[in-house]
Design a protein around this motif. Structure first.
Motif, PDB file in Angstrom:
ATOM      1  N   UNK A   7      -0.160  -8.131 -17.129  1.00  0.00           N
ATOM      2  CA  UNK A   7       0.514  -7.217 -16.225  1.00  0.00           C
ATOM      3  C   UNK A   7      -0.168  -5.864 -16.367  1.00  0.00           C
ATOM      4  N   UNK A   8      -0.763  -5.412 -15.289  1.00  0.00           N
ATOM      5  CA  UNK A   8      -1.470  -4.140 -15.309  1.00  0.00           C
ATOM      6  C   UNK A   8      -0.660  -3.121 -14.510  1.00  0.00           C
ATOM      7  N   UNK A   9      -0.364  -1.998 -15.135  1.00  0.00           N
ATOM      8  CA  UNK A   9       0.345  -0.902 -14.473  1.00  0.00           C
ATOM      9  C   UNK A   9      -0.706   0.079 -13.982  1.00  0.00           C
ATOM     10  N   UNK A  10      -0.690   0.350 -12.668  1.00  0.00           N
ATOM     11  CA  UNK A  10      -1.763   1.102 -12.020  1.00  0.00           C
ATOM     12  C   UNK A  10      -1.163   2.192 -11.141  1.00  0.00           C
ATOM     13  N   UNK A  11      -1.719   3.379 -11.235  1.00  0.00           N
ATOM     14  CA  UNK A  11      -1.300   4.487 -10.378  1.00  0.00           C
ATOM     15  C   UNK A  11      -2.257   4.583  -9.190  1.00  0.00           C
ATOM     16  N   UNK A  12      -1.685   4.703  -7.983  1.00  0.00           N
ATOM     17  CA  UNK A  12      -2.476   4.904  -6.768  1.00  0.00           C
ATOM     18  C   UNK A  12      -2.226   6.335  -6.285  1.00  0.00           C
ATOM     19  N   UNK A  13      -3.307   7.104  -6.207  1.00  0.00           N
ATOM     20  CA  UNK A  13      -3.206   8.484  -5.741  1.00  0.00           C
ATOM     21  C   UNK A  13      -4.408   8.782  -4.865  1.00  0.00           C
ATOM     22  N   UNK A  14      -4.154   9.245  -3.642  1.00  0.00           N
ATOM     23  CA  UNK A  14      -5.227   9.515  -2.677  1.00  0.00           C
ATOM     24  C   UNK A  14      -6.136   8.296  -2.518  1.00  0.00           C
ATOM     25  N   UNK A  96      -0.335  -7.051 -10.962  1.00  0.00           N
ATOM     26  CA  UNK A  96      -0.633  -5.628 -10.872  1.00  0.00           C
ATOM     27  C   UNK A  96       0.607  -4.941 -10.325  1.00  0.00           C
ATOM     28  N   UNK A  97       1.082  -3.945 -11.039  1.00  0.00           N
ATOM     29  CA  UNK A  97       2.223  -3.142 -10.611  1.00  0.00           C
ATOM     30  C   UNK A  97       1.625  -1.803 -10.177  1.00  0.00           C
ATOM     31  N   UNK A  98       1.547  -1.591  -8.872  1.00  0.00           N
ATOM     32  CA  UNK A  98       0.839  -0.437  -8.321  1.00  0.00           C
ATOM     33  C   UNK A  98       1.856   0.580  -7.808  1.00  0.00           C
ATOM     34  N   UNK A  99       1.827   1.761  -8.394  1.00  0.00           N
ATOM     35  CA  UNK A  99       2.745   2.852  -8.077  1.00  0.00           C
ATOM     36  C   UNK A  99       2.072   3.828  -7.128  1.00  0.00           C
ATOM     37  N   UNK A 100       2.691   4.114  -5.988  1.00  0.00           N
ATOM     38  CA  UNK A 100       2.131   5.018  -4.976  1.00  0.00           C
ATOM     39  C   UNK A 100       2.552   6.454  -5.283  1.00  0.00           C
ATOM     40  N   UNK A 118       1.032  -7.119  -6.963  1.00  0.00           N
ATOM     41  CA  UNK A 118       0.036  -8.122  -6.581  1.00  0.00           C
ATOM     42  C   UNK A 118      -0.007  -9.165  -7.679  1.00  0.00           C
ATOM     43  N   UNK A 119      -0.106 -10.432  -7.270  1.00  0.00           N
ATOM     44  CA  UNK A 119      -0.220 -11.516  -8.232  1.00  0.00           C
ATOM     45  C   UNK A 119      -1.467 -12.319  -7.906  1.00  0.00           C
ATOM     46  N   UNK A 120      -2.365 -12.399  -8.887  1.00  0.00           N
ATOM     47  CA  UNK A 120      -3.590 -13.176  -8.773  1.00  0.00           C
ATOM     48  C   UNK A 120      -3.333 -14.502  -9.489  1.00  0.00           C
ATOM     49  N   UNK A 121      -2.916 -15.485  -8.725  1.00  0.00           N
ATOM     50  CA  UNK A 121      -2.630 -16.819  -9.257  1.00  0.00           C
ATOM     51  C   UNK A 121      -2.764 -17.787  -8.098  1.00  0.00           C
ATOM     52  N   UNK A 122      -2.225 -18.936  -8.251  1.00  0.00           N
ATOM     53  CA  UNK A 122      -2.222 -19.891  -7.148  1.00  0.00           C
ATOM     54  C   UNK A 122      -0.776 -20.291  -6.888  1.00  0.00           C
ATOM     55  N   UNK A 124      -1.415 -16.699  -4.357  1.00  0.00           N
ATOM     56  CA  UNK A 124      -1.451 -15.249  -4.521  1.00  0.00           C
ATOM     57  C   UNK A 124      -0.238 -14.642  -3.830  1.00  0.00           C
ATOM     58  N   UNK A 125       0.102 -13.412  -4.225  1.00  0.00           N
ATOM     59  CA  UNK A 125       1.214 -12.690  -3.626  1.00  0.00           C
ATOM     60  C   UNK A 125       0.870 -11.215  -3.611  1.00  0.00           C
ATOM     61  N   UNK A 126       1.329 -10.502  -2.578  1.00  0.00           N
ATOM     62  CA  UNK A 126       1.268  -9.045  -2.537  1.00  0.00           C
ATOM     63  C   UNK A 126       2.457  -8.555  -1.739  1.00  0.00           C
ATOM     64  N   UNK A 127       3.257  -7.681  -2.337  1.00  0.00           N
ATOM     65  CA  UNK A 127       4.415  -7.156  -1.626  1.00  0.00           C
ATOM     66  C   UNK A 127       5.313  -6.335  -2.531  1.00  0.00           C
ATOM     67  N   UNK A 128       6.498  -6.028  -2.012  1.00  0.00           N
ATOM     68  CA  UNK A 128       7.497  -5.239  -2.719  1.00  0.00           C
ATOM     69  C   UNK A 128       8.170  -6.085  -3.805  1.00  0.00           C
ATOM     70  N   UNK A 129       8.770  -5.432  -4.801  1.00  0.00           N
ATOM     71  CA  UNK A 129       9.524  -6.188  -5.814  1.00  0.00           C
ATOM     72  C   UNK A 129      10.586  -7.111  -5.204  1.00  0.00           C
ATOM     73  N   UNK A 130      11.306  -6.643  -4.194  1.00  0.00           N
ATOM     74  CA  UNK A 130      12.335  -7.487  -3.572  1.00  0.00           C
ATOM     75  C   UNK A 130      11.734  -8.719  -2.912  1.00  0.00           C
TER      76      UNK A 130
END
Length: 141
Positions: A7-14, A96-100, A118-122, A124-130
């Protein structure tokens, strides 16, 4: 044998991604396990910019860095299973837990709007926690 995950915690800025912390989990790394646990945990939090005396301190995080520290505190309760690892570590499931940060500094504090998972598996998934919470890896018969 466990289903390993990172689980990677990532900050997204600009539009720039800055990795902050990488965590390795030994067991239950599949989406219905660690993934749903993560989504439920996140949806029980509010990310604030400051703390007031009226805040329920069990449900808030004062920014993303505070949220990461709380995640480690809440899930590292005994030896084993959860470890800090390097950002290059890859396992069966990689979250990946990406914080905007841009939305946060515009005054948005709702976890579901600030965080993309984001989930890199089989599969794959990308979306909101809900959305992750309602995502199933495979349809049961």
């Amino acid at each position: 044998m466990g289903t390993r995950s990172t689980m990677k915690f990532i900050r997204k800025e600009n539009n720039k991604l800055t990795p902050l912390v990488s965590i390795y989990r030994q067991y239950d790394g599949y989406i219905d396990g660690v993934g749903h646990e993560l989504a439920k945990w996140l949806l029980n939090k509010e990310i604030t910019n400051g703390i007031s005396s009226n805040d329920d301190l069990t449900k808030i995080a004062n920014g993303f860095d505070c949220l990461i520290a709380q995640y480690i505190r809440d899930f590292k309760t005994e030896p084993g299973n959860l470890y800090i690892t390097d950002m290059g570590d890859k396992e069966e499931y990689n979250y990946e837990v990406i914080f905007d940060d841009d939305k946060y500094f515009d005054g948005e504090y709702n976890v579901d709007d600030l965080i993309t998972i984001k989930v890199d598996s089989c599969p794959n998934f990308e979306g909101k926690p809900s959305e992750l919470l309602s995502f199933k890896e495979s349809e049961e018969d």
